[in-house]
Each structure stands twice: as structure tokens, then as C-alpha cells.
Design a protein around this motif. Structure first.
Motif, PDB file in Angstrom:
ATOM      1  N   MET A   1      30.973  19.100  57.135  1.00 31.52           N
ATOM      2  CA  MET A   1      29.820  18.272  56.530  1.00 31.52           C
ATOM      3  C   MET A   1      29.809  17.046  57.048  1.00 31.52           C
ATOM      4  N   ASP A   4      33.707  13.861  54.624  1.00 30.02           N
ATOM      5  CA  ASP A   4      34.732  14.825  54.184  1.00 30.02           C
ATOM      6  C   ASP A   4      35.030  14.576  52.838  1.00 30.02           C
ATOM      7  N   THR A   8      32.442  18.637  44.289  1.00 31.22           N
ATOM      8  CA  THR A   8      31.423  19.342  43.635  1.00 31.22           C
ATOM      9  C   THR A   8      31.118  18.253  42.295  1.00 31.22           C
ATOM     10  N   ARG A  35      23.164  15.937  50.242  1.00 21.88           N
ATOM     11  CA  ARG A  35      24.115  17.070  50.713  1.00 21.88           C
ATOM     12  C   ARG A  35      23.363  18.072  51.639  1.00 21.88           C
ATOM     13  N   THR A  36      22.070  18.325  51.142  1.00 18.71           N
ATOM     14  CA  THR A  36      21.411  19.307  51.768  1.00 18.71           C
ATOM     15  C   THR A  36      20.954  18.775  53.271  1.00 18.71           C
ATOM     16  N   GLU A  37      20.533  17.652  53.297  1.00 21.09           N
ATOM     17  CA  GLU A  37      20.219  16.952  54.487  1.00 21.09           C
ATOM     18  C   GLU A  37      21.523  16.664  55.449  1.00 21.09           C
ATOM     19  N   ALA A  38      22.797  16.647  54.808  1.00 21.40           N
ATOM     20  CA  ALA A  38      23.739  16.511  55.712  1.00 21.40           C
ATOM     21  C   ALA A  38      24.238  17.724  56.381  1.00 21.40           C
ATOM     22  N   GLU A  39      23.983  18.756  55.594  1.00 22.82           N
ATOM     23  CA  GLU A  39      24.260  20.157  55.804  1.00 22.82           C
ATOM     24  C   GLU A  39      23.456  20.603  57.047  1.00 22.82           C
ATOM     25  N   ARG A  40      22.206  20.338  56.830  1.00 19.79           N
ATOM     26  CA  ARG A  40      20.956  20.638  57.933  1.00 19.79           C
ATOM     27  C   ARG A  40      21.453  20.208  59.097  1.00 19.79           C
ATOM     28  N   ASP A  42      24.628  19.186  60.309  1.00 23.01           N
ATOM     29  CA  ASP A  42      25.635  19.760  60.748  1.00 23.01           C
ATOM     30  C   ASP A  42      25.358  20.828  61.225  1.00 23.01           C
ATOM     31  N   ALA A  43      24.609  21.723  60.599  1.00 20.99           N
ATOM     32  CA  ALA A  43      24.369  23.266  61.180  1.00 20.99           C
ATOM     33  C   ALA A  43      23.207  23.168  62.452  1.00 20.99           C
ATOM     34  N   ASP A  49      20.769  13.309  60.238  1.00 24.78           N
ATOM     35  CA  ASP A  49      20.631  13.189  58.842  1.00 24.78           C
ATOM     36  C   ASP A  49      20.072  11.630  58.548  1.00 24.78           C
TER      37      ASP A  49
END
Length: 103
Positions: A1, A4, A8, A35-40, A42-43, A49
Motif C-alpha cells: 500500500m 504502511d 482497519t 484507501r481505494t485511490e492508494a490501492e489503485r 499501487d496496483a 494517487d
């Protein structure tokens, strides 16, 4: 992510320990969107982000054409061309563009 230190608890808000451990009544939508933007990012699904981009706080640099060397060069070339008649519009009396060759 992207970070770090994500837990939750941040998305679920602060829990009241007096009640059961089921899902909370309301999730923090802003935290979930972050969190969704950060995960996008990272993926690789998005280029970056948007939450990691710093704000544009620098003041724009003032522009003064009187002190700009490029602007002064353009002005001097334009003045020379007008003085030598190179910018004369085409007409019936002057049907051809100017030439630099000796006649």
C-alpha cells in the motif's frame, strides 16, 4: 500500500467497545475513498494517487516582457522587418513576398 500505517480502525471509525465486534453502523467514506485511490496507484490501475500530490502553493512568477531577453529579440527583429518593408502585405502592386537576394 501507499502507506504502511493503515489500520482497519481508521476506515471503521472509533469503535465503542461496549457493543459487539460486528461491523460498525457507518464506515468513514472519505477514508475508504483515500484507501481505494492508494490501492489503485499501487496496483498500477491509475498513474498516481491524487492524495499524494502536494498542493500548488508557489506564487506564479511575475512576467515582465520589458526585461525578457527573448521578447526583446523578437521585438527588435519585428522592428527591423517593418523598417525594411519585409512585412508589407501582398497586393496588386506588391504581388510577391520580399526576397533577400540582390536584384
Amino acid at each position: 500500500m501507499a502507506r504502511d500505517d493503515l489500520t482497519t480502525e481508521a476506515a471503521e471509525g472509533s469503535r465503542d467497545r461496549r457493543f459487539h465486534g460486528g461491523s460498525p453502523a457507518h464506515l468513514d467514506d472519505d477514508e475508504l475513498a483515500r484507501r481505494t485511490e492508494a490501492e489503485r496507484a499501487d496496483a498500477g490501475a491509475s498513474d498516481y494517487d491524487p492524495n499524494d500530490v502536494p498542493a500548488a502553493t508557489d506564487d506564479p512568477v511575475p512576467f515582465d516582457p520589458a526585461f525578457d531577453e527573448d521578447e526583446q529579440d523578437i521585438e527588435s527583429i519585428t522592428a527591423r522587418q517593418e523598417a525594411e518593408g519585409e512585412t508589407t502585405p501582398l497586393s496588386a502592386d506588391n504581388p510577391f513576398p520580399p526576397t533577400r537576394y540582390a536584384e
